[in-house]
Design an enzyme around this catalytic site. Structure first.
Site, PDB file in Angstrom:
ATOM      1  N   ASP A  32     -17.219  -3.507  10.179  1.00 28.61           N
ATOM      2  CA  ASP A  32     -17.568  -3.906   8.809  1.00 28.61           C
ATOM      3  C   ASP A  32     -18.173  -2.703   8.083  1.00 28.61           C
ATOM      4  O   ASP A  32     -19.265  -2.237   8.421  1.00 28.61           O
ATOM      5  CB  ASP A  32     -18.563  -5.078   8.866  1.00 28.61           C
ATOM      6  N   ALA A  79     -10.770  -0.166   1.742  1.00 31.22           N
ATOM      7  CA  ALA A  79     -11.363  -0.062   0.397  1.00 31.22           C
ATOM      8  C   ALA A  79     -11.645  -1.452  -0.138  1.00 31.22           C
ATOM      9  O   ALA A  79     -11.032  -2.432   0.289  1.00 31.22           O
ATOM     10  CB  ALA A  79     -10.402   0.658  -0.555  1.00 31.22           C
ATOM     11  N   THR A 102      -8.096   7.418  -5.843  1.00 26.51           N
ATOM     12  CA  THR A 102      -7.222   6.723  -6.798  1.00 26.51           C
ATOM     13  C   THR A 102      -7.105   7.444  -8.140  1.00 26.51           C
ATOM     14  O   THR A 102      -8.006   8.192  -8.543  1.00 26.51           O
ATOM     15  CB  THR A 102      -7.794   5.304  -7.048  1.00 26.51           C
ATOM     16  N   TYR A 120     -14.518  -0.234 -10.053  1.00 24.74           N
ATOM     17  CA  TYR A 120     -13.737   0.282  -8.917  1.00 24.74           C
ATOM     18  C   TYR A 120     -13.595   1.802  -9.020  1.00 24.74           C
ATOM     19  O   TYR A 120     -13.868   2.530  -8.056  1.00 24.74           O
ATOM     20  CB  TYR A 120     -12.368  -0.397  -8.905  1.00 24.74           C
TER      21      TYR A 120
HETATM   22  N1  NAP Z   1      -3.232  -0.319  -3.862  1.00 24.77           N
HETATM   23  C1  NAP Z   1      -3.097   0.639  -4.770  1.00 24.77           C
HETATM   24  O1  NAP Z   1      -2.326   0.542  -5.734  1.00 24.77           O
HETATM   25  C2  NAP Z   1      -3.913   1.914  -4.644  1.00 24.77           C
HETATM   26  C3  NAP Z   1      -3.792   2.885  -5.665  1.00 24.77           C
HETATM   27  C4  NAP Z   1      -4.550   4.059  -5.566  1.00 24.77           C
HETATM   28  C5  NAP Z   1      -5.391   4.242  -4.486  1.00 24.77           C
HETATM   29  N2  NAP Z   1      -5.498   3.289  -3.525  1.00 24.77           N
HETATM   30  C6  NAP Z   1      -6.404   3.544  -2.407  1.00 24.77           C
HETATM   31  O2  NAP Z   1      -5.597   3.695  -1.253  1.00 24.77           O
HETATM   32  C7  NAP Z   1      -6.305   3.200  -0.114  1.00 24.77           C
HETATM   33  C8  NAP Z   1      -5.443   2.173   0.597  1.00 24.77           C
HETATM   34  O3  NAP Z   1      -5.156   1.123  -0.320  1.00 24.77           O
HETATM   35  P1  NAP Z   1      -4.360  -0.195   0.123  1.00 24.77           P
HETATM   36  O4  NAP Z   1      -3.653  -0.710  -1.066  1.00 24.77           O
HETATM   37  O5  NAP Z   1      -3.622   0.076   1.382  1.00 24.77           O
HETATM   38  O6  NAP Z   1      -5.602  -1.158   0.416  1.00 24.77           O
HETATM   39  P2  NAP Z   1      -5.549  -2.717   0.753  1.00 24.77           P
HETATM   40  O7  NAP Z   1      -4.163  -3.148   1.081  1.00 24.77           O
HETATM   41  O8  NAP Z   1      -6.283  -3.436  -0.324  1.00 24.77           O
HETATM   42  O9  NAP Z   1      -6.406  -2.803   2.089  1.00 24.77           O
HETATM   43  C9  NAP Z   1      -7.743  -2.516   2.093  1.00 24.77           C
HETATM   44  C10 NAP Z   1      -8.315  -2.886   3.435  1.00 24.77           C
HETATM   45  O10 NAP Z   1      -9.711  -2.613   3.364  1.00 24.77           O
HETATM   46  C11 NAP Z   1     -10.315  -3.429   4.303  1.00 24.77           C
HETATM   47  N3  NAP Z   1     -11.693  -3.757   3.974  1.00 24.77           N
HETATM   48  C12 NAP Z   1     -12.162  -4.426   2.882  1.00 24.77           C
HETATM   49  N4  NAP Z   1     -13.478  -4.640   3.018  1.00 24.77           N
HETATM   50  C13 NAP Z   1     -13.858  -4.115   4.217  1.00 24.77           C
HETATM   51  C14 NAP Z   1     -15.068  -4.048   4.932  1.00 24.77           C
HETATM   52  N5  NAP Z   1     -16.215  -4.572   4.459  1.00 24.77           N
HETATM   53  N6  NAP Z   1     -15.073  -3.433   6.140  1.00 24.77           N
HETATM   54  C15 NAP Z   1     -13.947  -2.906   6.651  1.00 24.77           C
HETATM   55  N7  NAP Z   1     -12.755  -2.956   6.034  1.00 24.77           N
HETATM   56  C16 NAP Z   1     -12.701  -3.557   4.828  1.00 24.77           C
HETATM   57  C17 NAP Z   1      -9.534  -4.737   4.369  1.00 24.77           C
HETATM   58  O11 NAP Z   1      -9.540  -5.090   5.736  1.00 24.77           O
HETATM   59  P3  NAP Z   1      -9.293  -6.594   6.293  1.00 24.77           P
HETATM   60  O12 NAP Z   1      -7.951  -6.983   5.773  1.00 24.77           O
HETATM   61  O13 NAP Z   1      -9.335  -6.423   7.775  1.00 24.77           O
HETATM   62  O14 NAP Z   1     -10.406  -7.465   5.751  1.00 24.77           O
HETATM   63  C18 NAP Z   1      -8.167  -4.376   3.799  1.00 24.77           C
HETATM   64  O15 NAP Z   1      -7.120  -4.593   4.720  1.00 24.77           O
HETATM   65  C19 NAP Z   1      -7.638   2.674  -0.639  1.00 24.77           C
HETATM   66  O16 NAP Z   1      -8.601   3.687  -0.526  1.00 24.77           O
HETATM   67  C20 NAP Z   1      -7.366   2.412  -2.108  1.00 24.77           C
HETATM   68  O17 NAP Z   1      -8.557   2.518  -2.871  1.00 24.77           O
HETATM   69  C21 NAP Z   1      -4.775   2.132  -3.572  1.00 24.77           C
END
Ligand code: NAP
Length: 309
Positions: free
Chosen positions: A35, A59, A100, A124
């Site tokens: 966590d 994230a 991001t 965010y």
């Molecule tokens: N999605 C986009 O369009 C986008 C764009 C630009 C940058 N990013 C960045 O790229 C990275 C990857 O993004 P993504 O889209 O793959 O993210 P995502 O699908 O939203 O997954 C984020 C993960 O973070 C985990 N998380 C949330 N709270 C937590 C906690 N308290 N402790 C541990 N883990 C936790 C969750 O785990 P659980 O499922 O196990 O709860 C979730 O699976 C992130 O840094 C994001 O900010 C994303």
């Protein structure tokens, strides 16, 4: 090479876990295993594990929810990355962290470079800036990759929402005044794996660190992305995709109009770039077997009001 992966159930984390298992020892953690709101737990976990590389794909990524959950958002996006960086520094490990386009306000008319000042529009984005700045002052060997418009064939994301809704609607209304480069999670995972291989074969102290932009090549709007997607998948009955402006929809957090990131620094430093967004989209669709992946939803016209990150 022992790799600690956080966020292993997320879009990028899932793809990296699947890819990396072939070549390295990956300790995959979701929020249940580790966590990231608990500082002492993070420190203990990393100290016990002693990874060579930490990939932080976790994230608080729900941009609208972040407006109301400031504490949790800053804990996961700002406190945790800094703790991971401090522990990486202690071990001499490499931290790969994702940030991001939303560190910027989107008012620039050109793609953003790594030297442009940050000016986030929402909680965010502010939390991700704080994470970047904290990592920079930790003295850790860290690569911060700023991503944008991530999607994959699984989970909840723009691509999956459009596909699901297109099967039961004759008209979709999608914003055409935000520009970006839709980037597949698998392309980010592959690039990350490649960077780790480069790191493993380098003199550690000479491996490049700092902030780099990493997105698909090219540019489009959400409307352009949805249109290309449906042209590829709905050849017999394609819903009309109506362009609307962002002001016509009601998402809670403000988002940048221009999400384009120049990836020139990454290309010059590491010698490769990601494929054009259209090519990435075709690859993801081919892997999805789209027709079997869509779900049923009630009919009616769609106004697409939110998007992930
Ligand atoms: N999605 C986009 O369009 C986008 C764009 C630009 C940058 N990013 C960045 O790229 C990275 C990857 O993004 P993504 O889209 O793959 O993210 P995502 O699908 O939203 O997954 C984020 C993960 O973070 C985990 N998380 C949330 N709270 C937590 C906690 N308290 N402790 C541990 N883990 C936790 C969750 O785990 P659980 O499922 O196990 O709860 C979730 O699976 C992130 O840094 C994001 O900010 C994303």
């Amino acid at each position: 090479m022992r790799i600690l992966l956080t966020g292993s159930n997320g879009q990028v984390g899932t793809e990296f876990r699947k890819l990396g298992q072939r070549t390295a020892e990956i300790i995959s953690t979701g929020s249940r295993e580790l966590d990231l709101t608990r500082e002492e737990e993070i420190r203990r976990f990393v100290r016990d594990l002693k990874p060579n590389v930490i990939v932080n794909a976790a994230a608080f990524s729900d941009v609208d929810a972040a407006e109301r959950n400031w504490d949790a958002c800053f804990a996961i996006n700002a406190m945790a990355p800094v703790v991971l960086a401090e522990e990486a520094h202690r071990l001499g490990a490499l931290l790969i962290h994702y940030s991001t386009d939303q560190v910027f306000d989107g008012n620039k008319s050109e793609p953003y470079t790594e030297w442009d000042p940050t000016s986030p529009l929402n909680v965010y984005g502010a939390s991700k800036v704080a994470g970047e700045e904290g990592i920079a002052s930790s003295f850790a060997r860290a690569l911060i990759l700023r991503l944008s418009w991530i999607y994959s064939g699984q989970g909840e994301n723009f691509l999956r929402s459009i596909l699901r809704l297109a099967n039961h609607n004759n008209e979709l209304q999608v914003a055409n005044d935000q520009v970006g480069a839709p980037t597949s999670a698998i392309s980010i995972a592959r690039a990350t794996e490649r960077l780790i291989r480069m790191y493993a074969n380098s003199r550690k102290t000479q491996f490049p660190t700092g902030i780099y932009h990493l997105t698909a090549t090219g540019a489009t709007s959400w409307h352009g992305f949805a249109s290309a997607l449906l042209t590829a998948t709905h050849q017999r009955r394609k819903p009309i995709v109506v362009p609307i402006s962002t002001t016509e929809h009601s998402s809670f957090a403000r988002r940048p109009k221009n999400s384009l990131l120049s990836c020139q620094r990454f290309l010059t430093t590491f010698g490769f770039q990601l494929a054009p967004w259209q090519q990435q989209l075709n690859e993801v669709l081919a892997e999805m077997m789209v027709e079997s992946a869509v779900e049923t939803v009630p009919g009616g016209n769609l106004i697409l009001v939110t998007r992930p990150d």
